[in-house]
Design an enzyme around this catalytic site. Sequence first.
Site, PDB file in Angstrom:
ATOM      1  CB  CYS A  93     -19.248  -3.834 -15.311  1.00 42.56           C
ATOM      2  SG  CYS A  93     -19.395  -3.201 -13.623  1.00 42.56           S
TER       3      CYS A  93
ATOM      4  CD  GLU B 245      -3.033  -0.636  -0.088  1.00 40.21           C
ATOM      5  OE1 GLU B 245      -3.099   0.530  -0.505  1.00 40.21           O
ATOM      6  OE2 GLU B 245      -3.695  -1.567  -0.592  1.00 40.21           O
TER       7      GLU B 245
ATOM      8  CB  THR C  20       3.540  16.318  -7.072  1.00 34.17           C
ATOM      9  OG1 THR C  20       4.061  14.993  -6.913  1.00 34.17           O
ATOM     10  CG2 THR C  20       2.036  16.283  -6.895  1.00 34.17           C
TER      11      THR C  20
ATOM     12  CG  LEU D  19       8.628   2.922  -6.007  1.00 33.93           C
ATOM     13  CD1 LEU D  19       8.211   2.202  -7.288  1.00 33.93           C
ATOM     14  CD2 LEU D  19       8.583   1.957  -4.830  1.00 33.93           C
ATOM     15  N   GLY D  20      10.321   6.845  -6.779  1.00 37.60           N
ATOM     16  CA  GLY D  20       9.763   8.191  -6.671  1.00 37.60           C
ATOM     17  C   GLY D  20       9.070   8.479  -5.355  1.00 37.60           C
ATOM     18  CE1 TYR D  21       4.576  12.132  -6.165  1.00 37.73           C
ATOM     19  CE2 TYR D  21       4.926  10.082  -7.352  1.00 37.73           C
ATOM     20  CZ  TYR D  21       4.412  11.358  -7.292  1.00 37.73           C
ATOM     21  OH  TYR D  21       3.724  11.865  -8.370  1.00 37.73           O
TER      22      TYR D  21
ATOM     23  CE1 TYR E  23      -7.201   3.187  -0.369  1.00 39.21           C
ATOM     24  CE2 TYR E  23      -4.814   3.376  -0.196  1.00 39.21           C
ATOM     25  CZ  TYR E  23      -5.932   2.725  -0.676  1.00 39.21           C
ATOM     26  OH  TYR E  23      -5.786   1.599  -1.441  1.00 39.21           O
TER      27      TYR E  23
ATOM     28  CG  ASP F 220      -7.883   2.375  -5.023  1.00 38.07           C
ATOM     29  OD1 ASP F 220      -9.101   2.411  -5.337  1.00 38.07           O
ATOM     30  OD2 ASP F 220      -7.113   1.475  -5.404  1.00 38.07           O
TER      31      ASP F 220
ATOM     32  CB  CYS G 206     -20.081  -0.851 -19.651  1.00 34.36           C
ATOM     33  SG  CYS G 206     -19.356   0.754 -19.236  1.00 34.36           S
TER      34      CYS G 206
ATOM     35  CB  THR H 150       3.808   4.015  -7.675  1.00 33.97           C
ATOM     36  OG1 THR H 150       4.430   5.092  -6.984  1.00 33.97           O
ATOM     37  CG2 THR H 150       4.838   3.375  -8.590  1.00 33.97           C
TER      38      THR H 150
END
Length: 379
Positions: free
Chosen positions: A225, A55, A323, A98-100, A138, A156, A222, A61
């Site tokens: 679904c 998570e 960002t 991986l960033g952030y 979250y 999410d 759709c 990502t």
Amino acid sequence: MSPRSVLKAKPEPVQPEVSSRPTLLLQWYDRHRRRLPWRAGPGEVSDPYRVWLSEIMLQQTTVKAVGPYFEKFVARWPDVTALGRASQDDVLRMWAGLGYYSRARNLHACAVAVTREHGGVFPDTEEGLRALPGIGPYTAAAIAAIAFDRRTMPVDGNIERVVSRLFAVEEELPQAKQLIQQLAATLLADSGTGDETSRAGDSAQALMDLGASICTPKKPACSLCPLNEDCLARAQGTQETFPRKAPKKSGTLRRGAAFVVTRGEELLVRSRPEKGLLGGMTEVPGSDWLAGQEDATAKQQAPALKGLSRWQRRVGVVTHVFTHFPLELVVYTAKAEARTRAPAGMRWVPIATLAGEALPNVMRKVIAHGLDLPPAASS
């Protein structure tokens, strides 16, 4: 009646098609669930460590990008105690690309807290999880639902999209988040026995999978679904217009200079401050990143070394988008004499071992540009 009105209205008899949504969703999930390295198989008990790790990695990502990193992490640190005993530098190195990067620092801080304060066992409630470093509303809900089957619904981006279409939520994001959260909770499976742990995690993961594979941003399938019969957006033919979003504000372009200095087969680098953008990561020396900065001003912030060759400006610029702002960096190169000492706060590292450094993507681009390397060679 609008979704908000539905929530405020007095309770009415539940329509069969509405009450069957959670069941239809789980039936679909049991047939089509994605196989993911962090996800427990049917009948298996979820590992809170793997759920938490995935998570944190999945924030902002993609699943495709996260897979290899997740495998590397669990191979080196198979449980939270092992990760908690690692150094932050090692975690940042493993995370590089991986960033952030604040996520990596929070990941390590959380592992340390779980190891030292909870005996290596994750709290099993949203409240307990939210008290840990780097775990927001979250993430706490996701771990509580998926790892401990607590009756809560994390929302999410995938779930946001499914719910906004299913209920045709007209309110724009981010203002619509609270309403979408309430509507998403109506899709939780109900055991009918008062048991608070009845496949809540599967309900959440079913919605995530539905958004990832069927209710996609463009051209949703759709017809496949399980909830298509009473999807309001599908009935209106407006699926791709949901969720409604306020126009994005693009940040102001910032400019700066980066200085690629070599001493034989070594490169001059330094570590960024622990706090702030790319905190603790490795970089080549550079100027401040400022809006409207002139090249001549940025160049004045070049590192001072004795016996340095003349600065050579590389053709072109390195671009990167964060960002909140886009960035352009002019790259200068120079060569230092053998045995030249690194300035205070900097160090020489072998170019051959750059893969072991915690280099953010923007620095990988800068080094590749400065040394005429393919981008992958600096990773």
